[in-house]
Write an enzyme that holds these catalytic residues in place. Structure first.
Site, PDB file in Angstrom:
ATOM      1  N   HIS A 178       0.879  -1.275  -0.015  1.00 22.45           N
ATOM      2  CA  HIS A 178       0.093   0.136  -0.084  1.00 22.45           C
ATOM      3  C   HIS A 178       0.966   1.147   0.083  1.00 22.45           C
ATOM      4  CE1 HIS A 178      -3.365  -2.302   0.083  1.00 22.45           C
ATOM      5  NE2 HIS A 178      -3.591  -2.455   1.306  1.00 22.45           N
TER       6      HIS A 178
ATOM      7  N   HIS B  62      -9.964   2.237  -0.061  1.00 24.19           N
ATOM      8  CA  HIS B  62      -9.882   1.022   0.823  1.00 24.19           C
ATOM      9  C   HIS B  62     -10.967   1.123   1.951  1.00 24.19           C
ATOM     10  CE1 HIS B  62      -8.079  -1.878   3.303  1.00 24.19           C
ATOM     11  NE2 HIS B  62      -7.019  -1.907   2.208  1.00 24.19           N
TER      12      HIS B  62
ATOM     13  N   GLU C 237     -11.739  -3.893  -3.253  1.00 25.65           N
ATOM     14  CA  GLU C 237     -10.736  -2.670  -3.652  1.00 25.65           C
ATOM     15  C   GLU C 237     -10.563  -2.857  -5.229  1.00 25.65           C
ATOM     16  OE1 GLU C 237      -6.999  -3.466  -1.265  1.00 25.65           O
ATOM     17  OE2 GLU C 237      -8.469  -4.520  -0.046  1.00 25.65           O
TER      18      GLU C 237
HETATM   19  C1  GAL Z   1      -5.857  -5.097   2.404  1.00 24.43           C
HETATM   20  C2  GAL Z   1      -4.718  -6.369   2.254  1.00 24.43           C
HETATM   21  C3  GAL Z   1      -4.647  -6.955   3.514  1.00 24.43           C
HETATM   22  C4  GAL Z   1      -4.118  -6.062   4.683  1.00 24.43           C
HETATM   23  C5  GAL Z   1      -5.125  -4.962   4.723  1.00 24.43           C
HETATM   24  C6  GAL Z   1      -4.677  -3.871   5.787  1.00 24.43           C
HETATM   25  O1  GAL Z   1      -5.931  -4.345   1.209  1.00 24.43           O
HETATM   26  O2  GAL Z   1      -5.171  -7.064   1.118  1.00 24.43           O
HETATM   27  O3  GAL Z   1      -3.541  -8.010   3.450  1.00 24.43           O
HETATM   28  O4  GAL Z   1      -2.941  -5.775   4.347  1.00 24.43           O
HETATM   29  O5  GAL Z   1      -5.132  -4.216   3.583  1.00 24.43           O
HETATM   30  O6  GAL Z   1      -4.755  -4.490   7.148  1.00 24.43           O
END
Ligand code: GAL
Length: 376
Positions: A132, A206, A341
């Site tokens: 991210h 998100h 997402e």
């Molecule tokens: C999501 C991701 C997860 C985790 C989460 C944040 O987008 O797929 O693995 O990292 O964000 O806790």
């Protein structure tokens, strides 16, 4: 954290949007500002429509703070997870609640990629991988907010230039993310970006949804418009394969209760500790196409997701563990919310067979995702 209400800047903007009853604005947009304990100013925008829906978003992280939606009896609930106080997000422990994530949403394997013969090392902030956008991704920075008026009604546009080299990525990236609420209960997210050097880019929204506004999401029914998904290794990096969902817990081609197969012994479900995978969307052409439908049988609320993107990460909130207390004192336990997402596939910069995530000078990155709320 102490929050001061500074001012209600700009009276309600009553602008025409779609079909409208004379004298009754279809969508209103207001702006207020708060300052956190350190004096940082955050602007908060509130969009409301005649159907009683309300969406709030803020300049920090371009975060969607709340989305209030009526159930089948007309009772409103907030269908996204987060905190009551906008300044609370600045503490830095939010698991990307409601944020725009980037420069590269999702994971990049071994925290590096090679572009035009040059290797770019990135922060390894998820084991050995990059997640991210790094240590301080787009979810943890201040954006500029701007009220926009066009034929669709009032929108809030968040703009920002990510400097060349930020979090290790090449090129100054100029972005614009717009949230529009329509009279038809759609929340339209438009993304646009340009760069001054070749770079990689994967922006996504998100939000964690819970259509009941409380409890867990195991009884929600989900349909995904996808015949294939991208299996991962144990660190959640795709193997590169596009595997069929046939005969697996990943088959959501018919509406299925999320809890029905979440405890499956399927090795992929062990790696993800539940659902945390990218689905390859079945597309009917180049434009917007239906990606997902979510339904909460108890409240009757529905959510439909359409996108121009080729993939969708369905994350079932497996890392929520009761350590965060959110809105109204709710403790966010395991699977209190889920993310849908829309995106390019994870680790695409290292996977030549995946759709490209490279953006070059002179090109414009343009994607759109529409979340439509309803009830039945
Ligand atoms: C999501 C991701 C997860 C985790 C989460 C944040 O987008 O797929 O693995 O990292 O964000 O806790």
């Amino acid at each position: 954290m102490r929050t001061l209400l500074l001012a209600a800047l700009g009276a309600a903007l009553a602008l025409p949007a779609g079909r409208q009853t004379p004298g009754k604005p279809a969508v209103n947009l207001t702006q207020t500002s708060v300052v956190d304990a350190d004096g940082k100013r955050i602007d908060v925008y509130t969009l409301t429509n005649a159907a009683g829906m309300e969406v709030r978003a803020m300049t920090y992280g371009a975060i969607i703070l709340s989305w209030k939606v009526p159930d089948r009896a007309g009772r409103l609930a907030d269908i996204v997870l987060g905190f009551d106080d906008p300044a609370r997000y600045l503490k830095g422990d939010s698991p990307y609640f409601g944020a725009i994530v980037g420069r590269y949403g999702n994971r990049i394997g071994a925290a590096r990629f090679t572009l035009d013969g040059k290797t770019y090392p990135l922060a390894a902030n998820d084991g050995v991988n990059h997640l991210h956008g790094g240590t301080r991704g787009f979810d943890k920075v201040m954006w500029n907010g701007e009220i926009v008026k066009d034929s669709r009604g009032p929108s809030v546009a968040f703009t920002r230039t990510s400097p060349d080299g930020e979090e290790g990525y090449p090129g100054a990236l100029t972005m614009r993310v717009t949230y529009t609420l329509t009279a038809r209960n759609e929340l339209i997210v438009d993304y646009q970006a340009t760069t001054d050097k070749p770079t990689v880019l994967n922006l996504t929204q998100h939000s964690y949804f819970n259509l009941a506004g409380e409890g867990d999401i195991l009884d929600h029914e989900l349909r995904l418009n996808a015949d294939r998904y991208t299996p991962v290794d144990k660190t959640l990096i795709p193997t590169g394969e596009l595997a069929t969902v046939d005969g697996t817990p990943f088959d959501f081609r018919k509406p299925t209760r999320i809890g029905a197969r979440i405890g499956s012994e399927h090795p992929q479900m062990q790696f993800g500790r539940g659902y945390d995978h990218n689905w390859v969307l079945a597309r009917s052409g180049g434009g917007l196409s239906l990606a997902a439908e979510l339904y909460d049988p108890r409240s009757g609320r529905t959510l439909t997701v359409s996108t121009t993107e080729p993939g969708l990460q369905f994350y079932s909130g497996n890392f929520l563990d009761g350590t965060l207390t959110g809105k109204g004192g709710q403790v966010y336990k395991h699977r209190s919310g889920l993310c849908l997402e829309t995106q390019r596939f994870p680790d695409s910069p290292n996977k030549p067979n995946f759709p490209t995530t490279v953006l070059r000078p002179g090109e414009t990155y343009r994607t759109q995702t529409i979340f439509a709320a309803g009830r039945r």
